[in-house]
Design an enzyme around this catalytic site. Structure first.
Site, PDB file in Angstrom:
ATOM      1  N   LYS A 202      -2.813   8.998  -2.225  1.00 33.23           N
ATOM      2  CA  LYS A 202      -3.039   8.364  -0.928  1.00 33.23           C
ATOM      3  C   LYS A 202      -1.931   8.657   0.067  1.00 33.23           C
ATOM      4  CE  LYS A 202      -1.674   3.811  -2.464  1.00 33.23           C
ATOM      5  NZ  LYS A 202      -0.329   3.618  -1.945  1.00 33.23           N
TER       6      LYS A 202
ATOM      7  N   ARG B 130       3.127  -1.027 -12.907  1.00 30.03           N
ATOM      8  CA  ARG B 130       2.511  -0.942 -11.577  1.00 30.03           C
ATOM      9  C   ARG B 130       0.999  -0.775 -11.690  1.00 30.03           C
ATOM     10  NH1 ARG B 130       5.586   3.782  -8.894  1.00 30.03           N
ATOM     11  NH2 ARG B 130       4.354   3.324  -7.046  1.00 30.03           N
TER      12      ARG B 130
ATOM     13  N   ARG C  35      12.250   8.240  -8.150  1.00 25.14           N
ATOM     14  CA  ARG C  35      12.422   6.818  -7.886  1.00 25.14           C
ATOM     15  C   ARG C  35      12.441   6.053  -9.204  1.00 25.14           C
ATOM     16  NH1 ARG C  35       7.674   5.844  -3.622  1.00 25.14           N
ATOM     17  NH2 ARG C  35       7.316   4.125  -5.042  1.00 25.14           N
TER      18      ARG C  35
ATOM     19  N   ARG D 219       6.612  13.159  -9.763  1.00 26.43           N
ATOM     20  CA  ARG D 219       6.902  12.974  -8.341  1.00 26.43           C
ATOM     21  C   ARG D 219       8.406  12.944  -8.079  1.00 26.43           C
ATOM     22  NH1 ARG D 219       3.407   8.609  -5.330  1.00 26.43           N
ATOM     23  NH2 ARG D 219       4.630   6.994  -6.359  1.00 26.43           N
TER      24      ARG D 219
ATOM     25  N   ARG E 228      -2.243  -5.676  -0.656  1.00 24.95           N
ATOM     26  CA  ARG E 228      -2.127  -5.380  -2.086  1.00 24.95           C
ATOM     27  C   ARG E 228      -2.761  -6.458  -2.956  1.00 24.95           C
ATOM     28  NH1 ARG E 228       1.504  -1.039  -2.166  1.00 24.95           N
ATOM     29  NH2 ARG E 228       2.603  -0.654  -4.066  1.00 24.95           N
TER      30      ARG E 228
HETATM   31  P1  AMP Z   1       4.586   1.898  -2.798  1.00 25.38           P
HETATM   32  O1  AMP Z   1       5.555   2.817  -2.175  1.00 25.38           O
HETATM   33  O2  AMP Z   1       3.436   1.539  -1.876  1.00 25.38           O
HETATM   34  O3  AMP Z   1       4.100   2.348  -4.143  1.00 25.38           O
HETATM   35  O4  AMP Z   1       5.347   0.522  -3.026  1.00 25.38           O
HETATM   36  C1  AMP Z   1       6.464   0.437  -3.885  1.00 25.38           C
HETATM   37  C2  AMP Z   1       6.705  -1.001  -4.288  1.00 25.38           C
HETATM   38  O5  AMP Z   1       6.962  -1.792  -3.121  1.00 25.38           O
HETATM   39  C3  AMP Z   1       5.538  -1.686  -4.967  1.00 25.38           C
HETATM   40  O6  AMP Z   1       5.483  -1.390  -6.339  1.00 25.38           O
HETATM   41  C4  AMP Z   1       5.866  -3.150  -4.696  1.00 25.38           C
HETATM   42  O7  AMP Z   1       6.903  -3.618  -5.532  1.00 25.38           O
HETATM   43  C5  AMP Z   1       6.411  -3.097  -3.281  1.00 25.38           C
HETATM   44  N1  AMP Z   1       5.318  -3.246  -2.292  1.00 25.38           N
HETATM   45  C6  AMP Z   1       4.848  -2.305  -1.426  1.00 25.38           C
HETATM   46  N2  AMP Z   1       3.846  -2.796  -0.679  1.00 25.38           N
HETATM   47  C7  AMP Z   1       3.666  -4.086  -1.076  1.00 25.38           C
HETATM   48  C8  AMP Z   1       2.773  -5.123  -0.707  1.00 25.38           C
HETATM   49  N3  AMP Z   1       1.818  -4.930   0.227  1.00 25.38           N
HETATM   50  N4  AMP Z   1       2.903  -6.315  -1.331  1.00 25.38           N
HETATM   51  C9  AMP Z   1       3.847  -6.532  -2.265  1.00 25.38           C
HETATM   52  N5  AMP Z   1       4.697  -5.596  -2.687  1.00 25.38           N
HETATM   53  C10 AMP Z   1       4.619  -4.377  -2.111  1.00 25.38           C
END
Ligand code: AMP
Ligand code: ZN
Length: 216
Positions: free
Chosen positions: A13, A171, A160, A127, A88
């Site tokens: 995405k 996750r 990361r 990644r 989320r």
């Molecule tokens: P991402 O880069 O979108 O995979 O986000 C990395 C991490 O940030 C996630 O695993 C969550 O811990 C936190 N995170 C990102 N977006 C949200 C959200 N909308 N609600 C809660 N936690 C979030």
């Protein structure tokens, strides 16, 4: 154009988000990126968020919703937006609906990219991200010109902490429990576009553009 892009971590995405924001000239609003920036800037919210992120858990809704509300006050959001990684869970989806009503804005599209768990683990563990600008690469599928170095700014590419296998499994669990129900939520309230995320980037690009009614 106001779009939400959804999909499990590693569904591609982020790559599709990059295409869409360029096509529509809209800001890319990734709550994950905002949290990482807040941490890099040593803010209190950033430090709190980091603890959840490193565990593979969701940052609490009150913090996340407030960050989104604030982000939408920036002038560029008037052009439209692409949300990536938000909402989320159902609570965030409801809070986002209420916020959009308040702003008098309507969503144009919700795109859901699907991919099976095995593919996701493979994609995420390969990644690499640029330490300085956050650009995303993959050791097999999207190699930088020079190994370990960002094409855009020469930054170092790193893995990361939350892309390590154990955290990825957590996750995915969080995704299936909390985020997958959001798809059902948008199926009930409007149109949602389902896209097969197992295909090549080019094929996924054109499937999305076609679904959005673009002659690309
Ligand atoms: P991402 O880069 O979108 O995979 O986000 C990395 C991490 O940030 C996630 O695993 C969550 O811990 C936190 N995170 C990102 N977006 C949200 C959200 N909308 N609600 C809660 N936690 C979030
Ligand atoms: Zn970079």
């Amino acid at each position: 154009m106001r779009i939400i892009i959804m999909g499990p971590p590693g569904s591609g995405k982020g790559t599709e988000a990059a295409l869409l924001i360029k096509h529509y000239n809209i800001p890319h609003i990734s709550t994950g990126n905002i949290f990482r920036e807040l941490y890099k800037d040593r803010t209190t919210v950033g430090k709190i968020a980091k603890e959840y992120i490193d565990r593979g858990e969701l940052v609490p809704d009150d913090i996340t919703n407030e960050i989104v509300r604030h982000r939408l006050t920036h002038a560029d959001a008037k052009k439209g937006f692409l949300f990536d990684g938000y909402p989320r869970n159902i609570e965030q989806a409801k809070a986002f609906d209420a916020l959009l009503v308040k702003l008098g804005w309507k969503l144009d599209a919700v795109i859901n990219i699907k991919a099976p768990d095995e593919l996701i683990v493979d994609r995420i563990s390969g990644r690499r991200v640029c330490e300085s600008c956050g650009a995303v690469y993959h050791i097999h599928n999207k190699k930088p010109l020079i190994e370990g170095i960002c094409d855009l700014d020469g930054g170092t590419l790193i893995q990361r902490v939350d892309d390590m296998e154990e955290t990825v499994q957590r996750r995915l669990r969080v995704y299936n429990e909390s985020t997958a129900p959001v798809i059902g939520y948008y199926e009930k309230t409007g149109s949602i576009i389902h896209i097969d995320g197992t295909k090549s980037i080019a094929e996924t690009d054109s499937a999305i553009m076609k679904a959005l009614g673009e002659t690309n």
